[in-house]
Design an enzyme around this catalytic site. Structure first.
Site, mmCIF file in Angstrom:
data_model
loop_
_atom_site.group_PDB
_atom_site.id
_atom_site.type_symbol
_atom_site.label_atom_id
_atom_site.label_comp_id
_atom_site.label_asym_id
_atom_site.label_seq_id
_atom_site.Cartn_x
_atom_site.Cartn_y
_atom_site.Cartn_z
ATOM 1 N N GLY A 175 0.715 -1.261 0.170
ATOM 2 C CA GLY A 175 0.051 -0.036 -0.024
ATOM 3 C C GLY A 175 0.855 1.162 0.052
ATOM 4 O O GLY A 175 0.368 2.209 0.094
ATOM 5 N N VAL A 198 3.659 6.989 -1.432
ATOM 6 C CA VAL A 198 4.808 7.707 -1.658
ATOM 7 C C VAL A 198 6.252 7.047 -1.400
ATOM 8 O O VAL A 198 6.206 6.457 -0.262
ATOM 9 C CB VAL A 198 4.769 9.091 -0.780
ATOM 10 C CG1 VAL A 198 5.778 9.748 -0.880
ATOM 11 C CG2 VAL A 198 3.454 9.901 -0.999
ATOM 12 N N HIS A 237 7.870 6.236 5.256
ATOM 13 C CA HIS A 237 7.189 7.020 6.090
ATOM 14 C C HIS A 237 6.473 6.479 7.157
ATOM 15 O O HIS A 237 5.881 5.343 6.666
ATOM 16 C CB HIS A 237 6.320 8.090 5.393
ATOM 17 C CG HIS A 237 5.595 7.797 4.435
ATOM 18 N ND1 HIS A 237 5.667 7.247 3.296
ATOM 19 C CD2 HIS A 237 3.963 7.515 4.529
ATOM 20 C CE1 HIS A 237 4.920 6.627 2.597
ATOM 21 N NE2 HIS A 237 3.449 7.024 3.252
ATOM 22 N N HIS A 297 3.319 6.251 9.267
ATOM 23 C CA HIS A 297 1.997 6.831 9.665
ATOM 24 C C HIS A 297 1.752 6.819 11.450
ATOM 25 O O HIS A 297 1.783 5.520 11.893
ATOM 26 C CB HIS A 297 0.728 6.246 9.210
ATOM 27 C CG HIS A 297 0.752 6.349 7.613
ATOM 28 N ND1 HIS A 297 0.015 7.206 6.935
ATOM 29 C CD2 HIS A 297 1.441 5.511 6.654
ATOM 30 C CE1 HIS A 297 0.326 6.963 5.790
ATOM 31 N NE2 HIS A 297 1.141 6.060 5.361
#
Length: 137
Positions: free
Chosen positions: A92, A95, A99, A101
């Site tokens: 999924g 970008v 990163h 979440h």
């Protein structure tokens, strides 16, 4: 390379910054799953986990943990926190700059993980563990 998170980390694009350090920056997600959803990114570009410097990865998680604690103990009335990192298209990732979440949770907020867990035998688990173990370097 055209990476929005590198642009944000370099202060060349706007972001609502929550935290900024030598290795890591945290800012609000522009498409939040819940109120307060934010991203923690290494300031140095890494497309995926295989490219991530281990010290940068440790810093990303440490800042994520610190922010999660602040969310739970602060005025936002967060009842729980999900930490989510997608590595690759199949996971999924949208970008392609690592990163994490940080998603504040409250009862009935509508966000959640969906799936049906399986029930493999101990033999199957041991075999899979062996395959993964042999891949560790």
């Amino acid at each position: 390379m055209n990476c929005i998170f590198c642009e944000i980390a370099g202060r060349r694009s706007d972001a609502s910054i929550v935290y900024e350090g030598d290795r890591v920056m945290a800012f609000m997600d522009i498409r939040p799953w819940t109120s307060g959803h934010l991203l923690v990114v290494p300031t140095r570009h890494a497309t995926g986990l295989a490219d991530l410097d281990p010290a940068d990865g440790a810093a990303v998680f440490a800042v994520g943990q610190r922010i999660a604690t602040a969310l739970r103990n602060g005025p936002m009335r967060t009842e729980g926190v999900n930490l989510f990192l997608a590595d690759g298209v199949a996971a999924g990732q949208e970008v392609f700059h690592v990163h994490l979440h940080v998603v504040p949770r409250t009862a009935g907020d509508g966000f959640g993980l969906r799936g049906v867990p399986s029930s493999p035998s101990r033999i199957a688990l041991d075999q899979t563990a062996g395959v993964i173990r042999s891949s560790l370097t």
